[in-house]
Design an enzyme around this catalytic site. Sequence first.
Site, mmCIF file in Angstrom:
data_model
loop_
_atom_site.group_PDB
_atom_site.id
_atom_site.type_symbol
_atom_site.label_atom_id
_atom_site.label_comp_id
_atom_site.label_asym_id
_atom_site.label_seq_id
_atom_site.Cartn_x
_atom_site.Cartn_y
_atom_site.Cartn_z
ATOM 1 C CE LYS A 74 -3.933 1.953 2.610
ATOM 2 N NZ LYS A 74 -4.825 1.750 3.781
ATOM 3 C CB SER A 149 -8.040 3.814 2.965
ATOM 4 O OG SER A 149 -7.177 3.173 3.897
ATOM 5 C CB SER A 173 -8.348 0.880 5.898
ATOM 6 O OG SER A 173 -9.026 2.101 6.044
#
Length: 484
Positions: A74, A149, A173
């Site tokens: 990420k 997210s 997330s």
Amino acid sequence: MNFNSFRKEIKSGNASVKELINEFFLKIDSLDPKINAYTCLTKEIANSQSEQIDKLISNNEQLPPLAGIPIAIKDNICTKGVVTSCSSKMLQDFVSPYESTVSGKLWSSGGIFLGKTNLDEFAMGSSTETSVFGTTSNPWDTKRVPGGSSGGSAASVAAGLCAASIGSDTGGSIRQPASFCGVVGLKPTYGRVSRWGLIAFASSLDQIGPITNTVSDAAEILYSMSGKDPLDSTCLDKPVPNYLSDLDKSIKGLKIGIIEECFNHPGLDQEVKLSVLSAVDRLKSLGAEIHDVKCPRFNDGIATYYVIAPCEASANLARYDGVKYGYRSDGDTNLVEMISKSRAEGFGNEVQRRILIGTYALSAGYSDAYYKKAQRVRTLIRKDFDSAFDKVDVLLTPTCPTTAFLKGDFINDPLSMYLSDLLTVPANLAGLPAISIPCGFDKKGLPIGLQLIGNVLEEHRILNVANIFEKDADVMKRKPSIEI
């Protein structure tokens, strides 16, 4: 492709690790323009890492545990020499001078670094629609969001663009996008995994974890990246168990608690509810004891979270002023104007909204009414969990109230967007481990996830239950069909 399948390919000798990794890059080049899971690719690094593994194989040397496994990271986790942007204009040109503890451990374990994945700006969102790189699409239906997210991380795994991806989870997330994309997402106990190198959103809530195709793959990744880190004072100095050893253990007699407040919430979609309750019946048939439990303040978690998290974000993001850190606006006549314009231009609307909420809640005369009160409720939520774990071993809820929604549905309705995290934020507030696994599909063919929550440092327990369910239900065989 799960880890075992990839290892069989390596063992067969039909292709080198470098050749197999290049096949992933070819697939990314073909599919990712439609998915937009990646913010950047690291082909040179991956080729170098692959060559090292191939050399070990040719010399018949012992291979590290994750040898050759293609992994994405990420884009809010620092990777040395690679842009770490948080999907924000504010950090779009930031090249990290150091490696995060987590990524360093993964590369030491033989993992291959494919690239960085898209996210909601500074990890603030539930749909991956606020990224400066554009919206990520859900591989099951590209008109829909992948969640957030860590939407790019979940979408990359679901679309077969990596074997595993690393995300961060502040209020759901990892688990929410895993549910939306039909993959496995694990949030470890707070402190189980080092946060060194994770660009902070809310420091008392953030935790790094894996997104994978199978529970056993998640267990392997967790084992490789867990453990004490002197660079992170919140990282726990506790032994790291072999999470694979208990995966196939019988769950006969294991007590699973069904949190009543979750299943009675008016926002819970009926198809999601029925699918998760069907999964409960399956677990019962496998020998688990099912108990109804009450967590009276569970549904207060969302309001509590959206006070505490913005407060911490407003402090963490204060450093990005264009002086030492972040995007700097041009043509300003004085320092105050430059800082103001840099932050206004560098941060997107959602990040600015949360900074304003946090600044207000911490301001003189309001911190008692909001921030301190929220911290007291947080303590009560933790006590509710303590009481529940006096009666049961594992707690079970749906991961999300709904399946993946259409792009644009809630982008201008932040309160509705925030409710996507309704069932995931309590585990963050209490610092507990939680996992989302696929348990079925709705009538539109969209994945539904169930969430298992364990007590502190009891990842082995939720992984065990998740693995037994996964093998019996066989939901994971169904994959999205993406047209190039």
